[in-house]
Motif scaffolding. Structure first.
Motif, PDB file in Angstrom:
ATOM      1  N   THR A   1      -4.001   2.358   2.566  1.00  0.00           N
ATOM      2  CA  THR A   1      -2.627   1.849   2.644  1.00  0.00           C
ATOM      3  C   THR A   1      -1.999   1.786   1.253  1.00  0.00           C
ATOM      4  N   GLU A   2      -2.770   1.349   0.270  1.00  0.00           N
ATOM      5  CA  GLU A   2      -2.262   1.311  -1.109  1.00  0.00           C
ATOM      6  C   GLU A   2      -1.918   2.709  -1.599  1.00  0.00           C
ATOM      7  N   HIS A   3      -2.746   3.693  -1.263  1.00  0.00           N
ATOM      8  CA  HIS A   3      -2.469   5.072  -1.676  1.00  0.00           C
ATOM      9  C   HIS A   3      -1.209   5.593  -1.000  1.00  0.00           C
ATOM     10  N   VAL A   4      -1.045   5.284   0.266  1.00  0.00           N
ATOM     11  CA  VAL A   4       0.152   5.727   0.996  1.00  0.00           C
ATOM     12  C   VAL A   4       1.394   5.103   0.380  1.00  0.00           C
ATOM     13  N   ALA A   5       1.320   3.817   0.067  1.00  0.00           N
ATOM     14  CA  ALA A   5       2.483   3.127  -0.496  1.00  0.00           C
ATOM     15  C   ALA A   5       2.900   3.738  -1.835  1.00  0.00           C
TER      16      ALA A   5
ATOM     17  N   ILE B   1     -15.956  -4.666   8.620  1.00  0.00           N
ATOM     18  CA  ILE B   1     -15.400  -5.184   7.362  1.00  0.00           C
ATOM     19  C   ILE B   1     -15.242  -4.054   6.350  1.00  0.00           C
ATOM     20  N   ASP B   2     -16.202  -3.136   6.314  1.00  0.00           N
ATOM     21  CA  ASP B   2     -16.092  -1.969   5.436  1.00  0.00           C
ATOM     22  C   ASP B   2     -14.881  -1.117   5.818  1.00  0.00           C
ATOM     23  N   LEU B   3     -14.671  -0.928   7.116  1.00  0.00           N
ATOM     24  CA  LEU B   3     -13.505  -0.166   7.572  1.00  0.00           C
ATOM     25  C   LEU B   3     -12.197  -0.851   7.172  1.00  0.00           C
ATOM     26  N   ILE B   4     -12.157  -2.165   7.268  1.00  0.00           N
ATOM     27  CA  ILE B   4     -10.955  -2.913   6.879  1.00  0.00           C
ATOM     28  C   ILE B   4     -10.640  -2.659   5.412  1.00  0.00           C
TER      29      ILE B   4
ATOM     30  N   VAL C   1      -9.288   0.872   5.001  1.00  0.00           N
ATOM     31  CA  VAL C   1      -7.905   0.983   5.482  1.00  0.00           C
ATOM     32  C   VAL C   1      -6.952   0.381   4.456  1.00  0.00           C
ATOM     33  N   ARG C   2      -7.318  -0.732   3.852  1.00  0.00           N
ATOM     34  CA  ARG C   2      -6.470  -1.340   2.815  1.00  0.00           C
ATOM     35  C   ARG C   2      -6.309  -0.404   1.625  1.00  0.00           C
TER      36      ARG C   2
ATOM     37  N   LEU D   1      -1.069   1.790   9.314  1.00  0.00           N
ATOM     38  CA  LEU D   1      -2.348   1.448   8.701  1.00  0.00           C
ATOM     39  C   LEU D   1      -2.567  -0.062   8.670  1.00  0.00           C
ATOM     40  N   LEU D   2      -1.510  -0.808   8.361  1.00  0.00           N
ATOM     41  CA  LEU D   2      -1.629  -2.270   8.377  1.00  0.00           C
ATOM     42  C   LEU D   2      -1.954  -2.770   9.789  1.00  0.00           C
TER      43      LEU D   2
END
Length: 85
Positions: free
Chosen positions: A42-46, A32-35, A38-39, A62-63
């Motif tokens: 993903t926000e930083h990449v976007a 859950i911490d990894l999820i 990753v989220r 990433l998604l």
């Protein structure tokens, strides 16, 4: 490159049920911490500037990784219905 990990059957030492439940709970918490991480990534990449296609592909990968982690948690917890204690 292969992303398949061969699972070799091993003789398991009998563990107390509480010990196995604690192990599963700790593993689920780590996943859950990894999820969440990753989220966040993903926000930083976007938010990056650059070629839109590369950014979209990176975010999609990433998604996909987040989805795979969610499936791992569901599998580990028997679709979220497993109560460790």
């Amino acid at each position: 490159m292969s992303n398949i990990i061969p699972l070799v059957p091993r003789l398991k030492q009998a563990k107390p049920a509480a010990s196995e439940a604690e192990e599963r709970a700790a593993l689920a918490a780590d996943l859950i911490d990894l999820i969440e991480r990753v989220r966040d990534v993903t926000e930083h990449v976007a938010a990056l500037s650059g070629p839109p296609l590369q950014i979209q592909q990176t975010a999609q990968h990433l998604l996909d990784a987040g989805t795979a982690l969610e499936r791992a948690v569901e599998s580990l917890t028997e679709n979220g219905e497993w109560v460790p204690f």
